[in-house]
Design a protein around this motif. Structure first.
Motif, PDB file in Angstrom:
ATOM      1  N   ASP A  56      21.047  20.262 -13.648  1.00 48.67           N
ATOM      2  CA  ASP A  56      21.119  19.151 -14.601  1.00 48.67           C
ATOM      3  C   ASP A  56      22.448  18.407 -14.502  1.00 48.67           C
ATOM      4  O   ASP A  56      22.514  17.195 -14.741  1.00 48.67           O
ATOM      5  CB  ASP A  56      20.838  19.624 -16.034  1.00 48.67           C
ATOM      6  N   ARG A  59      22.113  15.432 -12.235  1.00 49.78           N
ATOM      7  CA  ARG A  59      21.519  14.238 -12.843  1.00 49.78           C
ATOM      8  C   ARG A  59      22.495  13.552 -13.802  1.00 49.78           C
ATOM      9  O   ARG A  59      22.604  12.320 -13.823  1.00 49.78           O
ATOM     10  CB  ARG A  59      20.231  14.617 -13.572  1.00 49.78           C
ATOM     11  N   TRP A  60      23.201  14.340 -14.594  1.00 45.35           N
ATOM     12  CA  TRP A  60      24.167  13.759 -15.527  1.00 45.35           C
ATOM     13  C   TRP A  60      25.274  13.028 -14.776  1.00 45.35           C
ATOM     14  O   TRP A  60      25.778  11.994 -15.244  1.00 45.35           O
ATOM     15  CB  TRP A  60      24.771  14.838 -16.417  1.00 45.35           C
ATOM     16  N   THR A 115      16.693   9.272 -12.947  1.00 44.81           N
ATOM     17  CA  THR A 115      18.077   9.199 -13.410  1.00 44.81           C
ATOM     18  C   THR A 115      18.510   7.746 -13.637  1.00 44.81           C
ATOM     19  O   THR A 115      19.313   7.475 -14.542  1.00 44.81           O
ATOM     20  CB  THR A 115      19.032   9.883 -12.418  1.00 44.81           C
ATOM     21  N   ASN A 149      13.834  14.000 -24.025  1.00 43.32           N
ATOM     22  CA  ASN A 149      13.078  15.253 -23.876  1.00 43.32           C
ATOM     23  C   ASN A 149      12.226  15.558 -25.102  1.00 43.32           C
ATOM     24  O   ASN A 149      11.004  15.690 -25.012  1.00 43.32           O
ATOM     25  CB  ASN A 149      14.029  16.426 -23.629  1.00 43.32           C
ATOM     26  N   THR A 193      17.659  20.771 -21.369  1.00 43.95           N
ATOM     27  CA  THR A 193      18.333  20.406 -20.125  1.00 43.95           C
ATOM     28  C   THR A 193      17.601  19.252 -19.452  1.00 43.95           C
ATOM     29  O   THR A 193      16.378  19.116 -19.590  1.00 43.95           O
ATOM     30  CB  THR A 193      18.377  21.620 -19.167  1.00 43.95           C
ATOM     31  N   LEU A 194      18.332  18.414 -18.724  1.00 45.16           N
ATOM     32  CA  LEU A 194      17.695  17.357 -17.951  1.00 45.16           C
ATOM     33  C   LEU A 194      17.029  17.981 -16.729  1.00 45.16           C
ATOM     34  O   LEU A 194      17.659  18.742 -15.986  1.00 45.16           O
ATOM     35  CB  LEU A 194      18.721  16.322 -17.487  1.00 45.16           C
ATOM     36  N   ASN A 195      15.781  17.654 -16.513  1.00 47.78           N
ATOM     37  CA  ASN A 195      15.048  18.204 -15.381  1.00 47.78           C
ATOM     38  C   ASN A 195      13.871  17.292 -15.080  1.00 47.78           C
ATOM     39  O   ASN A 195      13.548  16.403 -15.870  1.00 47.78           O
ATOM     40  CB  ASN A 195      14.562  19.627 -15.706  1.00 47.78           C
TER      41      ASN A 195
END
Length: 545
Positions: A56, A59-60, A115, A149, A193-195
């Motif tokens: 993650d 991506r951030w 993203t 999310n 979490t970003l996924n």
């Protein structure tokens, strides 16, 4: 009491009762997910962060680079001004290649469309509140996770409940399906979490909902075809094997109404495809994603194998500089050097001034050394993705048979970690057993599609090379299959309807659901951790650390 039972047996009152249960489940799940988002924190004591893993963080980094620096390059995010690593932001999920400015830069290895879209809410947050990912990391990350999310997943739960109302047959089967989606899959685990897996599952629900009338053989307006194509393509944008779903759904819609499919479904796909390839081209100067740049490029020329002596001594053999310059974007300079990668096997021709690379590879028979274009973006100083540095599951499972076992009933098994999927398998078989194109078009078609997509996706990952047979790395489940969870929920209905007739089977179903909830909740603090089975086997010494 008898009056209450009678009320529940009537259609409208029964549906109202079920919706009360659905809302209860969804709001309970939403509350627990929100609490976890507000507590999200990495286990590091020295560098506390809401960014839980390299996955993650990658991506951030892109989101921050796009909004704060106007570039896809993440050098200034991963490293401090003095060149040292920024531990809170450094990620191994990165590639390195020459940018449009003629210099090498680090970039996220993740697909660019998602993203890029996520940069929009960050831009709004930054410009409205002044909060930035650098200065107020926790506040911005938690706000973003709620927006991108939590809220979409809650909406997907409502939509899946509506699908359960349409396709279920009783209180029990509908409520169990909604409960499983709300608590019994790792989808809720990934909300912190970003996924790419969570948005893929969400857009899959949206695509099925948009296409529902067409799947039932009914006429539908053009906008439904458009939304079905848009969300099916969005699923593909986050999960490559979802191409099978995109094609399969397109074939069904084409048979239903070929004109609306061509006018609605296909143009929507084109929009997503333009976004996927366009953002990748802007970010990397290539139509291919970083994942496709993991090996040496095309053969450009050969040199005599006797040049190995010079290469081993890190000297540029005579004539090699001119030979490489003939194929370079700009002539190589005097400070060109040789870097060894594999002794007596592979070297890099590296020009410091123009930041251009070429691969030099000894042929297997030793007859010549090949000069190849540079295309291995994962090969750079300090890269984790080398044979020597890979650890644990990242080394890959050598045996495809063993890999298949662990992906189904082993330490990362679909059925061992989520035993409620046994009900899905039985349900799919029951619907397939009643296959009748005219009378059971929806149920048999849905079951067949789910089985085909599951088999295709599983076969795809089992067929991958050794480095990719890693169970998704350090993760709480076989995450690459998670996008199929909504389909697995929807094929439970016939098995649940039969189980409802016997109290003992109801208990079995609820036990399987409880076991699945346990697996899903085991890693709620951080989905980027091993499944409980894997942890337990390591404690027993069955798996090497």
């Amino acid at each position: 009491m008898s009056d209450d039972r009678h009320a529940l047996s009537t259609g409208q009152d029964a549906a109202r009762f079920r919706w009360i249960i659905y809302l209860l489940l969804i709001f309970l799940s939403s509350g627990t997910m929100l609490a976890r988002i507000m507590q999200v924190r990495s286990p590091s004591r020295s560098d506390p962060s809401p960014l839980l893993s390299a996955n993650d963080r990658s991506r951030w980094c892109t989101i921050r680079a796009l909004v704060d620096h106007g570039t896809y390059a993440i050098d200034n995010i991963m490293f401090k001004p003095d060149g040292s690593r920024n531990r809170a932001w450094h990620t191994i999920d990165a590639v390195k290649h020459r940018g449009a400015d003629g210099r090498e830069h680090y970039y996220s290895s993740k697909p660019t469309l998602y993203t890029t879209l996520l940069a929009a809410p960050y831009w709004v947050i930054k410009n409205v509140s002044g909060a930035t990912l650098e200065k107020r990391t926790f506040d911005v990350v938690r706000t973003m996770l709620i927006i991108v999310n939590l809220l979409p997943l809650v909406l997907a739960m409502f939509i899946l409940a509506r699908l359960a109302e349409h396709w279920g047959t009783s209180h029990f089967d509908r409520i169990v399906v909604v409960a499983t989606f709300a608590f019994g899959t790792p989808l809720t685990t990934f909300v912190v979490t970003l996924n790419n897996h969570l948005p893929a599952a969400i857009t899959l629900v949206f695509a099925i909902a948009a296409a529902r009338p067409m799947l039932e053989g009914k006429s539908a307006p053009l906008w439904r075809y458009f939304l079905a194509g848009l969300f099916a393509a969005a699923t593909l944008a986050n999960e490559l094997p979802a191409l099978s779903f995109l094609v399969l759904l397109g074939a069904v819609l084409l048979l239903q109404d070929w004109k609306r499919t061509l006018l609605g479904y296909v143009p929507a796909i084109a929009i997503i495809a333009a976004g996927m390839f366009g953002t990748n081209l802007v970010a990397h100067g290539s139509w291919r994603t970083p994942y496709a740049h993991r090996s040496d490029g095309p053969l450009l020329a050969t040199i005599d194998s006797a040049s190995q002596t010079d290469l081993d001594a890190q000297r540029v053999p005579a004539g090699l500089l001119q030979l490489a310059s003939d194929h370079a974007a700009e002539p190589l300079k005097a400070r060109t050097m040789i870097l060894e990668r594999e002794p007596a096997r592979r070297w890099i021709l590296w020009d410091f001034d123009t930041q251009q690379r070429f691969a030099l590879v000894m042929r297997d028979d030793g007859s010549a050394i090949e000069l190849r274009a540079w295309d291995n973006w994962y090969d750079y100083a300090g890269s984790y993705w080398t044979r020597e540095r890979l650890e644990g599951v990242d080394r890959g499972e050598a045996s495809r048979l063993v890999y298949f076992f662990h992906c189904t009933f082993g330490h990362h098994g679909l059925f061992s970690l989520a035993p409620i999927l046994l009900i899905s398998a039985i349900g799919a078989l029951l619907w397939l057993g009643n296959f009748n194109l005219q009378q059971r078009r929806l149920t048999s078609g849905l079951a067949l599609s789910t089985v085909l997509l599951t088999v295709v996706c599983l076969a795809f990952y089992i067929s991958r090379p050794l480095i990719d047979r890693n169970y998704g790395g350090v993760c709480c489940c076989l995450r690459w299959m998670l996008w199929l969870a909504p389909l697995w929920m929807l094929v439970m209905f016939p098995a649940l309807a039969r189980a409802e007739k016997k109290f003992s089977l109801v208990v079995v179903v609820l036990f399987l659901l409880a076991a699945s909830v346990f697996s899903a909740q085991y890693a709620t603090a951080n989905p980027w951790s091993h499944p409980w089975i894997y942890d337990y086997w390591m404690q027993l010494g069955w798996i090497a650390h």
